[in-house]
Design a protein around this motif. Structure first.
Motif, short mmCIF file in Angstrom:
data_model
loop_
_atom_site.label_atom_id
_atom_site.label_comp_id
_atom_site.label_asym_id
_atom_site.label_seq_id
_atom_site.Cartn_x
_atom_site.Cartn_y
_atom_site.Cartn_z
N LEU A 57 -22.40 16.28 39.91
CA LEU A 57 -22.98 15.43 38.87
C LEU A 57 -21.96 15.11 37.77
N LEU A 58 -21.23 16.15 37.34
CA LEU A 58 -20.24 15.95 36.28
C LEU A 58 -19.22 14.88 36.69
N ASP A 59 -18.83 14.89 37.96
CA ASP A 59 -17.88 13.89 38.44
C ASP A 59 -18.44 12.47 38.29
N ILE A 60 -19.75 12.32 38.51
CA ILE A 60 -20.34 10.98 38.36
C ILE A 60 -20.17 10.51 36.92
N GLY A 95 -24.29 6.57 34.41
CA GLY A 95 -24.25 6.23 35.83
C GLY A 95 -25.55 6.54 36.57
N MET A 96 -26.63 6.78 35.83
CA MET A 96 -27.90 7.13 36.49
C MET A 96 -28.91 5.99 36.46
N ARG A 147 -20.05 7.40 42.72
CA ARG A 147 -20.74 8.56 43.30
C ARG A 147 -19.94 9.24 44.41
N ARG A 194 -17.63 6.72 33.62
CA ARG A 194 -17.22 6.40 32.25
C ARG A 194 -15.71 6.11 32.18
N LEU A 244 -17.98 11.55 34.67
CA LEU A 244 -16.56 11.38 34.31
C LEU A 244 -15.96 10.15 34.99
N ASP A 245 -16.25 9.96 36.26
CA ASP A 245 -15.64 8.85 36.99
C ASP A 245 -16.24 7.50 36.56
N ARG A 269 -17.57 13.82 27.78
CA ARG A 269 -17.70 13.42 29.19
C ARG A 269 -16.77 12.24 29.51
N ARG A 318 -12.93 11.41 31.22
CA ARG A 318 -11.80 11.96 31.97
C ARG A 318 -10.54 11.24 31.50
N PRO A 375 -28.66 2.46 39.85
CA PRO A 375 -27.73 2.34 40.98
C PRO A 375 -28.35 2.82 42.29
N SER A 394 -21.79 3.18 38.65
CA SER A 394 -22.02 4.57 39.04
C SER A 394 -21.05 4.94 40.16
#
Lengths: 97, 486
Positions: free
Chosen positions: B339-342, B326-327, B334, B347, B344-345, A16, A18, A81, B332
């Motif tokens: 969800l996957l974007d959260i 990010g949860m 958003r 982290r 990846l972005d 996970r 990018r 958050p 986080s």
């Protein structure tokens, strides 16, 4: 062990993370160097050697199964958050079809 | 009197003799911080208001003639990987830049209940991953002896703070050398405890099977005193066995006549700094003068330890870092589409390069088809390294080695070469894999930079290495050398 850029992309996906294509190239070199170094483990004969996963000698440490209030439930949820009414808010995972 | 230069025990005594107040001790530390920390950058967050409140509370008790806890009213610096209630805790990571924990780590709770004065939180390599403090997500820390050099790491901020008298003692963590190496580079004393001796509860996990908590001090007698309060089992950390805590301050007073000290030949390798080699051999001579017997020993699997560590550590890192999604806390992002974007972005923006490298190495080592070749193999080699020590301790009481192959290196010198950085830990990692305790104490200067020696003890035998270290400091004055701050 030489990692290709495709393999780095695959690992990053599993982890996970990018990564951009420039980063992929950099990581491919660095990770390959580290993996080549740890390759020396392969030459060690460990046929009858038990693995050591921890050194405490403790197993199955248990306590009475009773409820102990943390006293900070609200504060813990407030670290999220996004939160509402004492719940952590996360985006929806399933779409209506 | 230059109050900031006092040792912990001197401060302890002076408070009781009413030579000065806790408020004055605290002020002396903050003045030192204000003078030098814009250059050294040891602290990430200062806790000035609360520190003075804590100090004044101690002073009121003294004024009323109430008895004090030994650590009460004495200022301490804490590595920013320990959770502290209402005090920002970042692990030097952007992903936790604004995280304020609602609870204290067990050892922080111990200090708070003792009435210690918490000065602030110190810099580290992000999540303790590194050996130079250059991997901090905020800024690198400088070595007080030479600002162009690293203080060591990962607990570099905690070591630099004590070396520059910006705190009487500090807390750090040591997984593969993160207390011992910075203690050596900064010319102070530091103890890595046996795995399980001090609770890890509330300290952010890096390599759970190896992480330990320990103190830095201006000398070994201070460390012995601190350890009496830090050590012991904790119901919130199931890896802390109910082994009796020794009265370290008393134990260290015994001489070391007849103590058997092993000198492992594998720790005097080709390519190590000649000054470092000589420093360790001089120390061995000093121990002999003090009545110890120095014996040549062999730890044959030493050369494999770093390789095993850099499979085990990243594997556990990849698992431990998965919690940053990010949860529940932390950064986080958003604005992505799903969800996957959260994940990846958040982290991507939150983690630094070394954290990402270790997550990827670990993910690879644990992925389908590679487990036996990497993780299991590394754990088997860990057994071999452990057995080396078990054999050696049939012959000797403690083991004497260098801490690092050379004194502190330049900032930026190794940052582009992760493997070169990893190899810096070659003398500290084997004992970590075996779960042993290790003490790093100053033993001289090489090219005007401090160099430490490492004393390794059996599991839970902190008292013997502390005793040897203290007796060494009674007979020498290397630990009294201080950097000339500019």
């Amino acid at each position: 062990m030489k990692l290709s850029q495709e393999e780095v992309e695959h690992i990053a996906k599993l982890a996970r993370l990018r990564v951009t294509s420039e980063e992929t190239e950099k990581y491919a070199g660095q990770l390959s160097g580290i993996l080549e170094y740890v390759e020396k483990l392969a030459a060690v004969d460990t046929a009858n050697i038990e693995p050591t996963s921890q050194v405490t000698g403790l197993t199955n440490v248990t306590r009475e199964d009773e409820i102990i209030e943390s006293g900070i439930s609200e504060e813990l949820v407030a670290c999220a958050p996004q939160h509402q009414d004492g719940y952590v808010v996360i985006p929806k995972i399933f779409e209506n079809k | 009197m230059e109050l900031h230069k006092l040792t912990l025990l001197e401060a302890f005594q002076g408070l009781r003799d009413k030579k000065f107040t806790s408020h004055q001790l605290t002020e002396a530390c903050f003045e030192q911080i204000k003078k030098y920390d814009d250059k050294i950058k040891a602290y990430l967050t200062l806790n000035e208001a609360e520190a003075y409140t804590q100090a004044d509370a101690a002073d009121q008790k003294i004024a009323k003639g109430e008895s004090l806890h030994p650590l009460e009213g004495i200022p301490v610096a804490i590595k920013d990987i320990f959770c502290t209630t209402n005090l920002r805790t970042t692990s030097a990571s952007k992903i936790l830049e604004n995280y304020v924990p609602p609870f204290d780590a067990t050892v922080v709770k111990i200090l708070r209940e003792a009435g210690a004065v918490i000065l602030g939180k110190t810099n580290l390599d992000e999540f303790a991953m590194g050996g130079s403090t250059e991997n901090s997500g905020f800024w690198p820390t400088s070595n007080p002896w030479d600002y162009s050099r690293v203080p060591g790491g990962s607990s570099g901020g905690s070591a630099a703070a004590v070396a520059a008298d910006m705190g009487f003692y500090s807390l750090g963590t040591d997984t593969g050398g993160s207390i011992r190496e910075p203690a050596s580079f900064c010319g102070i004393s530091g103890l890595k405890v046996s795995y399980g001796r001090v609770s890890r509860y509330g300290v952010m996990a890096m390599t759970s099977s190896l992480d330990t908590i320990g103190p830095f001090g201006k000398n070994v007698a201070d460390i012995a005193m601190i350890m009496e309060y830090l050590a012991g089992p904790d119901s919130k950390d199931a890896t802390t066995p109910p082994v009796v805590v020794d009265n370290y301050s008393e134990e260290i007073k015994q001489d070391i006549k007849g103590l058997k000290i092993g000198l492992p030949k594998e720790y005097f390798v080709e390519g190590m700094d000649e000054g470092v080699r000589q420093t360790v051999l001089n120390a061995a001579k000093k121990f002999e003068e003090l009545g110890a017997e120095v014996i040549d020993i062999s730890l044959p699997h030493t050369d494999l330890a770093v390789a095993a560590y850099y499979v085990i550590c990243p594997s556990e890192v990849s698992s431990n870092m998965a919690r940053f999604d990010g949860m529940r806390y932390g950064l986080s992002k958003r604005d992505g589409k799903d969800l996957l974007d959260i994940y990846l972005d958040s982290r991507r923006e939150g983690f630094g390069a070394e954290v990402k490298r270790r997550i990827m190495i670990g993910t690879y080592a644990l992925s389908a088809g590679y487990y036996d070749a990497y993780y299991k193999k590394a754990m088997q080699v860990r057994t071999l390294v452990r057995q080396d020590f078990e054999e050696a301790y049939k012959q000797v009481d403690i083991i004497l080695t260098p801490v690092a192959p050379a004194p502190a290196y330049k900032l930026g010198e190794k940052i582009g070469d992760p493997l070169a950085m990893y190899l810096e830990d070659v003398f500290t990692i084997p004992a970590s894999l075996a779960g042993l305790c290790g003490l790093s104490i100053p033993a001289g200067l090489v090219s005007e930079l401090p160099v430490g020696i490492q004393l390794l003890g059996k599991r839970f035998d902190e008292k013997t290495i502390l005793r040897a270290g203290h007796q060494f400091q009674l007979a020498t004055d290397y630990h009294l050398a201080k950097p000339e701050l500019k």
